[in-house]
Design a protein around this motif. Sequence first.
Motif, PDB file in Angstrom:
ATOM      1  N   GLU A 242      50.166  46.971  39.698  1.00 23.05           N
ATOM      2  CA  GLU A 242      49.650  48.249  40.340  1.00 23.05           C
ATOM      3  C   GLU A 242      48.246  48.679  40.071  1.00 23.05           C
ATOM      4  OE1 GLU A 242      52.140  48.081  38.321  1.00 23.05           O
ATOM      5  OE2 GLU A 242      53.924  48.294  39.481  1.00 23.05           O
ATOM      6  N   HIS A 243      47.359  47.879  39.172  1.00 22.17           N
ATOM      7  CA  HIS A 243      46.009  48.131  38.948  1.00 22.17           C
ATOM      8  C   HIS A 243      45.331  47.435  40.208  1.00 22.17           C
ATOM      9  CE1 HIS A 243      42.299  47.934  36.896  1.00 22.17           C
ATOM     10  NE2 HIS A 243      42.752  48.550  35.898  1.00 22.17           N
ATOM     11  N   PRO A 244      44.230  48.439  40.425  1.00 21.22           N
ATOM     12  CA  PRO A 244      43.278  47.928  41.661  1.00 21.22           C
ATOM     13  C   PRO A 244      42.764  46.424  41.526  1.00 21.22           C
ATOM     14  CG  PRO A 244      42.446  49.794  40.445  1.00 21.22           C
ATOM     15  CD  PRO A 244      43.885  49.588  39.837  1.00 21.22           C
ATOM     16  N   VAL A 245      42.414  46.358  40.242  1.00 18.12           N
ATOM     17  CA  VAL A 245      41.879  44.901  40.024  1.00 18.12           C
ATOM     18  C   VAL A 245      42.732  43.718  40.365  1.00 18.12           C
ATOM     19  CG1 VAL A 245      40.586  43.367  38.067  1.00 18.12           C
ATOM     20  CG2 VAL A 245      39.868  45.753  38.394  1.00 18.12           C
ATOM     21  N   SER A 246      43.929  43.929  39.964  1.00 22.96           N
ATOM     22  CA  SER A 246      45.110  43.044  39.926  1.00 22.96           C
ATOM     23  C   SER A 246      45.310  42.634  41.388  1.00 22.96           C
ATOM     24  CB  SER A 246      46.464  43.462  39.277  1.00 22.96           C
ATOM     25  OG  SER A 246      47.575  42.409  39.336  1.00 22.96           O
ATOM     26  N   SER A 247      45.416  43.948  42.215  1.00 21.58           N
ATOM     27  CA  SER A 247      45.441  43.580  43.634  1.00 21.58           C
ATOM     28  C   SER A 247      44.397  43.059  44.476  1.00 21.58           C
ATOM     29  CB  SER A 247      45.752  44.916  44.381  1.00 21.58           C
ATOM     30  OG  SER A 247      44.547  46.127  44.103  1.00 21.58           O
ATOM     31  N   ARG A 248      43.111  43.294  43.678  1.00 16.65           N
ATOM     32  CA  ARG A 248      42.170  42.534  44.469  1.00 16.65           C
ATOM     33  C   ARG A 248      41.863  40.957  43.972  1.00 16.65           C
ATOM     34  NH1 ARG A 248      36.654  46.101  43.051  1.00 16.65           N
ATOM     35  NH2 ARG A 248      36.882  47.927  44.674  1.00 16.65           N
TER      36      ARG A 248
ATOM     37  N   SER B  96      33.680  41.269  55.014  1.00 17.30           N
ATOM     38  CA  SER B  96      34.067  41.976  53.449  1.00 17.30           C
ATOM     39  C   SER B  96      33.526  40.800  52.802  1.00 17.30           C
ATOM     40  CB  SER B  96      35.515  42.016  53.368  1.00 17.30           C
ATOM     41  OG  SER B  96      36.108  40.840  53.424  1.00 17.30           O
ATOM     42  N   VAL B  97      33.085  41.220  51.518  1.00 11.38           N
ATOM     43  CA  VAL B  97      32.461  40.413  50.270  1.00 11.38           C
ATOM     44  C   VAL B  97      33.374  40.637  49.347  1.00 11.38           C
ATOM     45  CG1 VAL B  97      30.751  39.876  48.966  1.00 11.38           C
ATOM     46  CG2 VAL B  97      30.133  40.687  51.221  1.00 11.38           C
ATOM     47  N   ILE B  98      34.268  39.343  48.994  1.00 13.57           N
ATOM     48  CA  ILE B  98      35.143  39.433  47.787  1.00 13.57           C
ATOM     49  C   ILE B  98      34.431  38.678  46.596  1.00 13.57           C
ATOM     50  CG2 ILE B  98      37.432  38.736  47.285  1.00 13.57           C
ATOM     51  CD1 ILE B  98      38.035  38.637  50.238  1.00 13.57           C
ATOM     52  N   TYR B  99      34.105  39.230  45.807  1.00 14.63           N
ATOM     53  CA  TYR B  99      33.351  38.748  44.638  1.00 14.63           C
ATOM     54  C   TYR B  99      34.397  38.355  43.236  1.00 14.63           C
ATOM     55  CZ  TYR B  99      29.094  38.461  41.885  1.00 14.63           C
ATOM     56  OH  TYR B  99      28.038  37.765  41.070  1.00 14.63           O
ATOM     57  N   LEU B 100      34.490  37.153  43.186  1.00  8.56           N
ATOM     58  CA  LEU B 100      35.199  36.679  41.948  1.00  8.56           C
ATOM     59  C   LEU B 100      34.751  36.154  40.887  1.00  8.56           C
ATOM     60  CD1 LEU B 100      38.163  35.697  41.051  1.00  8.56           C
ATOM     61  CD2 LEU B 100      37.846  33.766  42.516  1.00  8.56           C
TER      62      LEU B 100
ATOM     63  N   VAL C  23      33.793  44.147  46.561  1.00  9.55           N
ATOM     64  CA  VAL C  23      33.239  43.498  45.617  1.00  9.55           C
ATOM     65  C   VAL C  23      33.959  43.282  44.160  1.00  9.55           C
ATOM     66  CG1 VAL C  23      31.129  43.099  44.369  1.00  9.55           C
ATOM     67  CG2 VAL C  23      31.030  44.158  46.753  1.00  9.55           C
ATOM     68  N   LEU C  24      34.055  42.054  43.540  1.00  8.94           N
ATOM     69  CA  LEU C  24      34.881  41.925  42.455  1.00  8.94           C
ATOM     70  C   LEU C  24      34.036  40.863  41.655  1.00  8.94           C
ATOM     71  CD1 LEU C  24      37.167  42.864  40.755  1.00  8.94           C
ATOM     72  CD2 LEU C  24      38.587  41.036  41.917  1.00  8.94           C
ATOM     73  N   GLY C  25      33.986  40.956  40.584  1.00 11.72           N
ATOM     74  CA  GLY C  25      33.384  39.811  39.774  1.00 11.72           C
ATOM     75  C   GLY C  25      33.707  39.831  38.101  1.00 11.72           C
ATOM     76  N   LEU C  26      32.750  38.839  37.503  1.00 11.95           N
ATOM     77  CA  LEU C  26      32.884  39.010  35.974  1.00 11.95           C
ATOM     78  C   LEU C  26      32.489  40.487  35.409  1.00 11.95           C
ATOM     79  CD1 LEU C  26      32.832  37.544  33.188  1.00 11.95           C
ATOM     80  CD2 LEU C  26      30.591  37.197  33.747  1.00 11.95           C
ATOM     81  N   PRO C  27      31.375  41.005  35.833  1.00  8.62           N
ATOM     82  CA  PRO C  27      31.147  42.097  35.297  1.00  8.62           C
ATOM     83  C   PRO C  27      32.249  43.165  35.891  1.00  8.62           C
ATOM     84  CG  PRO C  27      29.627  41.746  37.066  1.00  8.62           C
ATOM     85  CD  PRO C  27      30.322  40.512  36.796  1.00  8.62           C
ATOM     86  N   HIS C  28      32.722  43.262  36.812  1.00 10.51           N
ATOM     87  CA  HIS C  28      33.684  44.318  37.171  1.00 10.51           C
ATOM     88  C   HIS C  28      34.955  44.261  36.465  1.00 10.51           C
ATOM     89  CE1 HIS C  28      31.306  44.187  41.092  1.00 10.51           C
ATOM     90  NE2 HIS C  28      31.770  45.354  41.360  1.00 10.51           N
ATOM     91  N   LEU C  29      35.283  43.054  35.962  1.00 11.33           N
ATOM     92  CA  LEU C  29      36.375  42.810  35.183  1.00 11.33           C
ATOM     93  C   LEU C  29      35.684  43.220  33.651  1.00 11.33           C
ATOM     94  CD1 LEU C  29      37.888  39.260  36.136  1.00 11.33           C
ATOM     95  CD2 LEU C  29      38.695  41.842  36.566  1.00 11.33           C
ATOM     96  N   GLN C  30      34.789  43.098  33.287  1.00 13.20           N
ATOM     97  CA  GLN C  30      34.453  43.546  32.001  1.00 13.20           C
ATOM     98  C   GLN C  30      34.368  44.855  31.978  1.00 13.20           C
ATOM     99  OE1 GLN C  30      30.644  41.568  31.772  1.00 13.20           O
ATOM    100  NE2 GLN C  30      31.347  40.036  30.290  1.00 13.20           N
ATOM    101  N   VAL C  31      33.976  45.713  32.895  1.00 15.32           N
ATOM    102  CA  VAL C  31      33.921  47.004  33.048  1.00 15.32           C
ATOM    103  C   VAL C  31      35.180  47.673  33.167  1.00 15.32           C
ATOM    104  CG1 VAL C  31      33.084  49.236  34.429  1.00 15.32           C
ATOM    105  CG2 VAL C  31      31.537  47.282  33.979  1.00 15.32           C
TER     106      VAL C  31
END
Length: 709
Positions: free
Chosen positions: A384-390, A2-6, A157-165
């Motif tokens: 409960e937000h998916p980004v929060s759980s990531r 798994s790639v976890i992008y922070l 995958v999670l990162g700066l652009p993911h949080l912006q989107v």
Amino acid sequence: MSVIYLGFWTPTSTLSASEMLPESEQADFRRLDETFRRQDDLLIVAVEGRDAAPTRERIAHVESQIADIGGVQWTWSAASRPKLFLQDGPTFELGIARGPAEPPSIFDRFLSIDDHTRVIVADLGGAKRSLAEAEETVRSLERIATDGAEPGERFVVLGLPHLQVATANQIARDVRWALPLLLATVVFVPLLIFRSFGAVLFPFAMASVTTALTLGAYHLAHGAVYPAAVVLLPFAWAIATLDALHLYNAYRRSSVHGPAAASEARRAVALPCLMTTLTTMAGLLVLAVLSVAPILKLLGVWGMVAAAIAYALTFVSGTVVLGALPTPAAMPKWSTRWLRIAVIASQRRAALVLVFWVPVLTLAGWSLRHVELSALYPDVFVDEHPVSSRLQAVSDKLGIELAPVEIVIEPTSAEATKPYNVVQASMALQGRLEKIPELRLALSSGLFARELARSSPSVLARARELEADPARHDSVVATAQHPEVKNWLRFSDGISRTIALFEPVSIDRSQEIFAALREHDQEVMTGYRYHFGGIGYLRQAMQKRILDEMLRGMAATLVAVLGLLALVLRSARYLLVATVANVAPVALVGGAMVALDIPWTLGIVAVPVLLLAISVDDTIHLLWPLRRASVRAPTALSKSVRGAGPALVATTLVLAGCFGTLMLSGFRLNHDLGMLVALGLIAALVLDLTLVPALLAATVSRKRVPNTS
């Protein structure tokens, strides 16, 4: 695997993380931001194998795919160790000469976190990214996660652009569900209380126009929407209905209808509504002036704009709109019957009411001491937000607080600006950081220089020789322009940059860590001074200011509200009763925060100020008739409730409903703020109908009211 992008992210294109600091500290950070083009943009990729750690070749392949994404400035991993380049000399890889018995550095331990996981550190560069660029980056990362996966691999995958989107999408979702709920609130509550479509149309028109004008002005002033600014939508909508409902209630009480009744209603409530508008604006002014948090300043400034627009619009156009409405049906009697019963019963059983409320409020107020302090960044979404759980998964996997601490070393003497001395200062800070048990990673030029010295001890001596030779000094300076170096050093200014990541720690421990670093700066780092930044520092700084800001805000709001109440009530006893009744909801909300495990944050500290500023509306309208000497008696409250009661219930339910819509927001700040304000407003009405009559019966001398019927 798994790639976890922070990513560490500031969720706005108009406010930077450093603007959470006091103005006195912002000038230095703006200058240093320009030097390094910093945006809290450190990215981390953890690559985990199912049965064993990914091979060096596999890590290199994943890293190369990430490096090819537009905007990625550099990447580091165990497969491609950072390199420090010196002109006219060899290129050395860090750590290649480490002996087998020598323990790995903290950098190595982070890059190889366990037997299954390897970490890639990357940077998106300092330039602010547009939403379109962020969406393109997300699509590229998703292609890596799907098309580039080998059999048995899994990519998260999670990162700066993911949080912006995710932030932009959450704003759109919040607005989509908020509008129908706001419409339903302003439609069904007045219809239920007044049993008239006129009661729906008039507040709806005032709320619609006021909200449109407020948000339009905000957009012209700021452009992009700050995520927490979504709170302006229900706030402006709710504030705009207050005066409209009181004016309509006075219109309905008139014995005639049409323009004459509208003019009479305006004369009856224009002054008390002006006083309630001023008390609301006084509380919002406190937020705008005293708060250091941008969201509170934003709410204060634009809340005042909404309140002023609502009052002017209601009483300028009110007579015209109300005069054109059809003759309404009779109001339902239940809208005042139960209110009068509550008031009369509280007066007759004042001792019993006080025996109930005094211990409840005392216990709730005492519980305020046990509310925890917290700062939400960067985890701004609800659990409960998916980004929060990531984010939580990343924190658990890497054992880090998802908030980097940035330390910039600035020279204070000419000798300290020499490149060799700058590197030595960075190495000293690196060594001090690595003595902190909770440190998980520290990146700096000092780390690279130390690792390089281990690989080739002659390198630092050679660098000093280059510095001593004026003809070769330009080579050292030119070296600092290499992409691998310029993110950490500015030899021309003698400035060095360090980023540190820590394990989750308590507020007290966080303060101890920063105190130790400041002591190191003052006692060891002669010729240099430290500048702290990054979300990790801001969280600690915000946590220290939360209680101070709450107490200052409450004190300033209370002084402003009491001053206006003194003008309205003209009685020390009435002023005392009104003060107790309006401070009590704050205590009840504090008890609710303990029960619901909601911490104080820089956003939640607005709750006491908002409650003091808004809940006093009911108290003013309830006690307004008692200003006349001929009606100074507890029994006069029943007459006051009969007149203002429907509007009190309607405004409270509309306000609570509008703020309650925020409970469905994906942003934690908006969710908690909406829930607590709604709860406090309902509690304020209950206290006005029970505690106020009991206090009046217990403290105000009984005086018969002349029968003027």
